[in-house]
Design a protein around this motif. Structure first.
Motif, PDB file in Angstrom:
ATOM      1  N   GLU A  28       0.838  -1.205   0.000  1.00  0.00           N
ATOM      2  CA  GLU A  28       0.000   0.000   0.000  1.00  0.00           C
ATOM      3  C   GLU A  28       0.872   1.254   0.000  1.00  0.00           C
ATOM      4  O   GLU A  28       0.604   2.215  -0.742  1.00  0.00           O
ATOM      5  CB  GLU A  28      -0.913  -0.011   1.227  1.00  0.00           C
ATOM      6  CG  GLU A  28      -1.858   1.178   1.289  1.00  0.00           C
ATOM      7  CD  GLU A  28      -2.754   1.150   2.524  1.00  0.00           C
ATOM      8  OE1 GLU A  28      -3.355   2.202   2.835  1.00  0.00           O
ATOM      9  OE2 GLU A  28      -2.838   0.088   3.175  1.00  0.00           O
ATOM     10  N   GLY A  29       1.933   1.246   0.818  1.00  0.00           N
ATOM     11  CA  GLY A  29       2.838   2.394   0.848  1.00  0.00           C
ATOM     12  C   GLY A  29       3.565   2.589  -0.473  1.00  0.00           C
ATOM     13  O   GLY A  29       3.751   3.725  -0.930  1.00  0.00           O
ATOM     14  N   CYS A  30       3.971   1.488  -1.104  1.00  0.00           N
ATOM     15  CA  CYS A  30       4.655   1.574  -2.402  1.00  0.00           C
ATOM     16  C   CYS A  30       3.761   2.197  -3.460  1.00  0.00           C
ATOM     17  O   CYS A  30       4.187   3.095  -4.212  1.00  0.00           O
ATOM     18  CB  CYS A  30       5.087   0.179  -2.842  1.00  0.00           C
ATOM     19  SG  CYS A  30       6.497  -0.506  -1.954  1.00  0.00           S
ATOM     20  N   ARG A  31       2.532   1.708  -3.529  1.00  0.00           N
ATOM     21  CA  ARG A  31       1.627   2.220  -4.567  1.00  0.00           C
ATOM     22  C   ARG A  31       1.264   3.683  -4.307  1.00  0.00           C
ATOM     23  O   ARG A  31       1.062   4.453  -5.250  1.00  0.00           O
ATOM     24  CB  ARG A  31       0.395   1.334  -4.644  1.00  0.00           C
ATOM     25  CG  ARG A  31       0.709  -0.002  -5.319  1.00  0.00           C
ATOM     26  CD  ARG A  31      -0.467  -0.941  -5.392  1.00  0.00           C
ATOM     27  NE  ARG A  31      -0.127  -2.075  -6.270  1.00  0.00           N
ATOM     28  CZ  ARG A  31      -0.613  -3.301  -6.144  1.00  0.00           C
ATOM     29  NH1 ARG A  31      -1.483  -3.567  -5.179  1.00  0.00           N
ATOM     30  NH2 ARG A  31      -0.247  -4.247  -6.979  1.00  0.00           N
ATOM     31  N   ARG A  32       1.190   4.054  -3.048  1.00  0.00           N
ATOM     32  CA  ARG A  32       0.837   5.437  -2.699  1.00  0.00           C
ATOM     33  C   ARG A  32       1.971   6.401  -3.022  1.00  0.00           C
ATOM     34  O   ARG A  32       1.743   7.493  -3.557  1.00  0.00           O
ATOM     35  CB  ARG A  32       0.498   5.502  -1.208  1.00  0.00           C
ATOM     36  CG  ARG A  32       0.110   6.905  -0.725  1.00  0.00           C
ATOM     37  CD  ARG A  32      -0.214   6.913   0.763  1.00  0.00           C
ATOM     38  NE  ARG A  32       0.921   6.503   1.587  1.00  0.00           N
ATOM     39  CZ  ARG A  32       0.968   5.385   2.301  1.00  0.00           C
ATOM     40  NH1 ARG A  32      -0.053   4.527   2.280  1.00  0.00           N
ATOM     41  NH2 ARG A  32       2.035   5.092   3.022  1.00  0.00           N
ATOM     42  N   SER A  33       3.195   5.998  -2.725  1.00  0.00           N
ATOM     43  CA  SER A  33       4.306   6.950  -2.827  1.00  0.00           C
ATOM     44  C   SER A  33       5.227   6.737  -4.027  1.00  0.00           C
ATOM     45  O   SER A  33       5.899   7.676  -4.461  1.00  0.00           O
ATOM     46  CB  SER A  33       5.151   6.900  -1.548  1.00  0.00           C
ATOM     47  OG  SER A  33       5.698   5.607  -1.357  1.00  0.00           O
ATOM     48  N   LEU A  34       5.261   5.527  -4.571  1.00  0.00           N
ATOM     49  CA  LEU A  34       6.223   5.224  -5.634  1.00  0.00           C
ATOM     50  C   LEU A  34       5.574   4.944  -6.984  1.00  0.00           C
ATOM     51  O   LEU A  34       6.202   5.133  -8.023  1.00  0.00           O
ATOM     52  CB  LEU A  34       7.087   4.013  -5.231  1.00  0.00           C
ATOM     53  CG  LEU A  34       7.838   4.126  -3.909  1.00  0.00           C
ATOM     54  CD1 LEU A  34       8.588   2.824  -3.616  1.00  0.00           C
ATOM     55  CD2 LEU A  34       8.801   5.306  -3.941  1.00  0.00           C
ATOM     56  N   GLY A  35       4.336   4.454  -6.982  1.00  0.00           N
ATOM     57  CA  GLY A  35       3.676   4.120  -8.242  1.00  0.00           C
ATOM     58  C   GLY A  35       3.868   2.658  -8.626  1.00  0.00           C
ATOM     59  O   GLY A  35       4.765   1.971  -8.126  1.00  0.00           O
ATOM     60  N   GLU A  36       3.033   2.186  -9.522  1.00  0.00           N
ATOM     61  CA  GLU A  36       2.989   0.771  -9.886  1.00  0.00           C
ATOM     62  C   GLU A  36       4.250   0.292 -10.585  1.00  0.00           C
ATOM     63  O   GLU A  36       4.645  -0.875 -10.453  1.00  0.00           O
ATOM     64  CB  GLU A  36       1.771   0.512 -10.790  1.00  0.00           C
ATOM     65  CG  GLU A  36       1.363  -0.937 -10.901  1.00  0.00           C
ATOM     66  CD  GLU A  36       0.760  -1.473  -9.614  1.00  0.00           C
ATOM     67  OE1 GLU A  36       1.224  -2.556  -9.153  1.00  0.00           O
ATOM     68  OE2 GLU A  36      -0.153  -0.844  -9.065  1.00  0.00           O
ATOM     69  N   ALA A  37       4.909   1.170 -11.348  1.00  0.00           N
ATOM     70  CA  ALA A  37       6.042   0.738 -12.171  1.00  0.00           C
ATOM     71  C   ALA A  37       7.375   0.741 -11.430  1.00  0.00           C
ATOM     72  O   ALA A  37       8.376   0.285 -11.973  1.00  0.00           O
ATOM     73  CB  ALA A  37       6.142   1.626 -13.410  1.00  0.00           C
ATOM     74  N   HIS A  38       7.411   1.229 -10.209  1.00  0.00           N
ATOM     75  CA  HIS A  38       8.678   1.320  -9.468  1.00  0.00           C
ATOM     76  C   HIS A  38       9.193  -0.072  -9.115  1.00  0.00           C
ATOM     77  O   HIS A  38       8.419  -0.997  -8.835  1.00  0.00           O
ATOM     78  CB  HIS A  38       8.471   2.143  -8.198  1.00  0.00           C
ATOM     79  CG  HIS A  38       9.739   2.625  -7.578  1.00  0.00           C
ATOM     80  ND1 HIS A  38      10.552   1.825  -6.805  1.00  0.00           N
ATOM     81  CD2 HIS A  38      10.358   3.850  -7.629  1.00  0.00           C
ATOM     82  CE1 HIS A  38      11.598   2.510  -6.389  1.00  0.00           C
ATOM     83  NE2 HIS A  38      11.506   3.751  -6.880  1.00  0.00           N
ATOM     84  N   ASP A  39      10.513  -0.228  -9.103  1.00  0.00           N
ATOM     85  CA  ASP A  39      11.119  -1.528  -8.800  1.00  0.00           C
ATOM     86  C   ASP A  39      10.708  -2.053  -7.433  1.00  0.00           C
ATOM     87  O   ASP A  39      10.413  -3.236  -7.268  1.00  0.00           O
ATOM     88  CB  ASP A  39      12.650  -1.425  -8.850  1.00  0.00           C
ATOM     89  CG  ASP A  39      13.172  -1.336 -10.268  1.00  0.00           C
ATOM     90  OD1 ASP A  39      12.377  -1.521 -11.208  1.00  0.00           O
ATOM     91  OD2 ASP A  39      14.380  -1.086 -10.452  1.00  0.00           O
ATOM     92  N   VAL A  40      10.693  -1.175  -6.432  1.00  0.00           N
ATOM     93  CA  VAL A  40      10.346  -1.613  -5.079  1.00  0.00           C
ATOM     94  C   VAL A  40       8.883  -2.037  -5.016  1.00  0.00           C
ATOM     95  O   VAL A  40       8.539  -3.010  -4.327  1.00  0.00           O
ATOM     96  CB  VAL A  40      10.654  -0.502  -4.050  1.00  0.00           C
ATOM     97  CG1 VAL A  40      10.195  -0.928  -2.649  1.00  0.00           C
ATOM     98  CG2 VAL A  40      12.139  -0.189  -4.040  1.00  0.00           C
ATOM     99  N   THR A  41       8.013  -1.359  -5.728  1.00  0.00           N
ATOM    100  CA  THR A  41       6.605  -1.763  -5.776  1.00  0.00           C
ATOM    101  C   THR A  41       6.484  -3.169  -6.357  1.00  0.00           C
ATOM    102  O   THR A  41       5.703  -3.997  -5.866  1.00  0.00           O
ATOM    103  CB  THR A  41       5.783  -0.780  -6.628  1.00  0.00           C
ATOM    104  OG1 THR A  41       5.943   0.544  -6.104  1.00  0.00           O
ATOM    105  CG2 THR A  41       4.307  -1.142  -6.615  1.00  0.00           C
ATOM    106  N   GLY A  42       7.259  -3.441  -7.404  1.00  0.00           N
ATOM    107  CA  GLY A  42       7.229  -4.776  -7.999  1.00  0.00           C
ATOM    108  C   GLY A  42       7.657  -5.845  -7.015  1.00  0.00           C
ATOM    109  O   GLY A  42       7.014  -6.895  -6.890  1.00  0.00           O
ATOM    110  N   LYS A  43       8.740  -5.583  -6.268  1.00  0.00           N
ATOM    111  CA  LYS A  43       9.213  -6.554  -5.273  1.00  0.00           C
ATOM    112  C   LYS A  43       8.177  -6.757  -4.174  1.00  0.00           C
ATOM    113  O   LYS A  43       7.931  -7.884  -3.720  1.00  0.00           O
ATOM    114  CB  LYS A  43      10.534  -6.080  -4.675  1.00  0.00           C
ATOM    115  CG  LYS A  43      11.697  -6.080  -5.649  1.00  0.00           C
ATOM    116  CD  LYS A  43      12.964  -5.566  -4.988  1.00  0.00           C
ATOM    117  CE  LYS A  43      14.112  -5.408  -5.995  1.00  0.00           C
ATOM    118  NZ  LYS A  43      14.488  -6.684  -6.620  1.00  0.00           N
ATOM    119  N   ALA A  44       7.564  -5.666  -3.740  1.00  0.00           N
ATOM    120  CA  ALA A  44       6.552  -5.766  -2.693  1.00  0.00           C
ATOM    121  C   ALA A  44       5.328  -6.536  -3.178  1.00  0.00           C
ATOM    122  O   ALA A  44       4.733  -7.315  -2.420  1.00  0.00           O
ATOM    123  CB  ALA A  44       6.148  -4.368  -2.228  1.00  0.00           C
ATOM    124  N   ALA A  45       4.960  -6.335  -4.429  1.00  0.00           N
ATOM    125  CA  ALA A  45       3.805  -7.048  -4.973  1.00  0.00           C
ATOM    126  C   ALA A  45       4.090  -8.542  -5.113  1.00  0.00           C
ATOM    127  O   ALA A  45       3.197  -9.377  -4.898  1.00  0.00           O
ATOM    128  CB  ALA A  45       3.417  -6.453  -6.330  1.00  0.00           C
TER     129      ALA A  45
END
Length: 423
Positions: A90-107
């Motif tokens: 949730e924090g990744c999508r809120r602050s970094l966006g769907e395409a960010h590397d960290v969001t991908g790892k978190a997903a």
């Protein structure tokens, strides 16, 4: 003076950030070494320090939380992993966006947790989002990790043909990564072989598993865990081909050669394959003892690694029927079917196989009307999801015919177990 102080503060913050970055790398190394408590403490320190320095939405904080969620999952603390992964994503999508590397790892971490919880449809959806966001980078490690979770989610939903195709694509992608990707090629091909067995493609699964035992051996990538996984697939394929003595020999050799440091999960699943081979030879008591030992080990598996637990009921139930203990078999198999329902889809091969042996046990116990009802539904499910020509559909046809004949003639219960049919 104020300028100097500000510069010193910034330098101190930068040094502290560099320290915790190194600490994260050390924590990941500790995890690989099996030093889980130290790894967890290190990751929690990274989260705490970086949050103090840069706030909770800092990419470094979120990356460490993603690592922590995966560690908690490995430790079997699934509910904690779920909360950590959910908040992190949730924090990744809120602050970094769907395409960010960290969001991908978190997903990907979230998708893995959902798999462990038996929420396979949600896991598939989460993994698909990562793949869609990173579709222009098919060799990206996060993309490939998401594709692996996606393939497992498909398989656990009983969509075995789709899983076969997905694992094949995954193995080709890992192959392109060169030598570093070879162990993961073996893993993907081994997973694919399992679903080939589910689809009734036993000869193809046998050939694949034989190739993998060589590829994962000392002359290949030398991965004992992958070699044992391929050996398990080979034993089960041979059992389904009614080559029970050969399967037993392979299983016993694999058990003798398996490194002691491998966790009990692999040894337990291998023993389930051995129990199938013993049932096929009518050695009911040996099969029951072997499968019971495996079941006890699987019960000790952490939450999230128990998808094989209901599989123990299949060879155990078969052995009990063969021993004339059909009352016990029915009770055991009802538990297996119920457990399958909580871990896997109703159309998964393992669920349907447990139901098939339950129908046989009911007929053996003399509960003929319930046996016929169970086997009618089971036969319809095999036909719908696997086709009329699938070996298990044909086995369900035979068991249903036998139950109906017993009902019409009022004959006594069967004394032979369904292992005679290679179930």
């Amino acid at each position: 003076m104020g300028l100097i102080t500000g510069w010193q503060e910034r330098r101190a913050v930068r040094r502290e950030a560099e320290r915790v970055s190194a600490l994260r790398e050390e924590a990941l190394r500790l995890q690989v070494q099996g030093r889980m408590q130290e790894a967890e403490a290190g990751l929690r320190e990274v989260v705490a320090v970086r949050t103090r320095l840069r706030g909770g939405d800092d990419p470094g904080v979120l990356l460490a939380r993603s690592d922590l969620a995966m560690l908690l999952l490995v430790l079997g603390r699934v509910e904690e992993a779920d909360a950590e992964a959910d908040e992190c994503l949730e924090g990744c999508r809120r602050s970094l966006g769907e395409a960010h590397d960290v969001t991908g790892k978190a997903a990907v971490a979230r998708a893995r947790v959902l798999l462990a919880q038996g929420r396979h449809r949600h896991s598939e959806e989460e993994a698909a989002k990562v793949m869609a966001a990173r579709g222009d980078r098919p060799s990206d490690l996060t993309y490939l990790s998401a594709r692996g979770a996606h393939a497992h989610a498909l398989g656990n939903q009983g969509r075995h043909a789709e899983a076969v195709e997905e694992f094949a694509a995954l193995s080709r992608a890992w192959y392109k990564m060169g030598r570093a990707g070879q162990p993961l090629v073996v893993k993907a091909r081994s997973d694919r072989a399992q679903h080939l067995i589910y689809l009734g493609r036993y000869e193809a699964a046998e050939a694949e598993c034989r190739a993998l035992t060589e590829l994962a051996g000392p002359k290949g990538v030398n991965r004992p865990r992958a070699r044992l996984a391929a050996g398990i697939g080979l034993v089960v394929a041979l059992a389904h081909l009614d080559r029970f003595e050969e399967g037993e020999a392979v299983a016993r050799e694999a058990i003798a050669q398996a490194p002691a440091e491998l966790d009990g999960h692999f040894h337990a699943v291998l023993r389930l394959g051995l129990a199938r081979c013993l049932n096929g030879q009518g050695r009911w008591q040996e099969a029951l003892e072997t499968a019971s030992t495996a079941q006890a080990d699987l019960r000790e598996s952490p939450p999230g690694r128990q998808s094989y637990l209901p599989a123990a009921g299949i060879p155990m139930g078969t052995a009990l029927i063969g021993l004339g203990r059909s009352m016990e078999a029915v009770s055991l198999l009802r538990e297996s079917v119920e457990l399958c329902g909580s871990l896997l889809a109703p159309s998964h091969h393992r669920t349907l196989e447990a139901e098939l042996v339950l129908g046989t046990a009911l007929a053996a116990r003399g509960s003929r009307a319930e046996a016929v009802e169970t086997l009618i539904a089971n036969h319809a499910a095999w036909s719908e999801h696997f086709g009329e020509a699938h070996p298990k559909t044909l086995a369900a046809t035979r068991e249903l015919a036998a139950a109906r004949e017993s009902t019409s003639t009022g004959g006594g219960p069967r004394v032979n177990g369904p292992g005679e049919d290679g179930l």
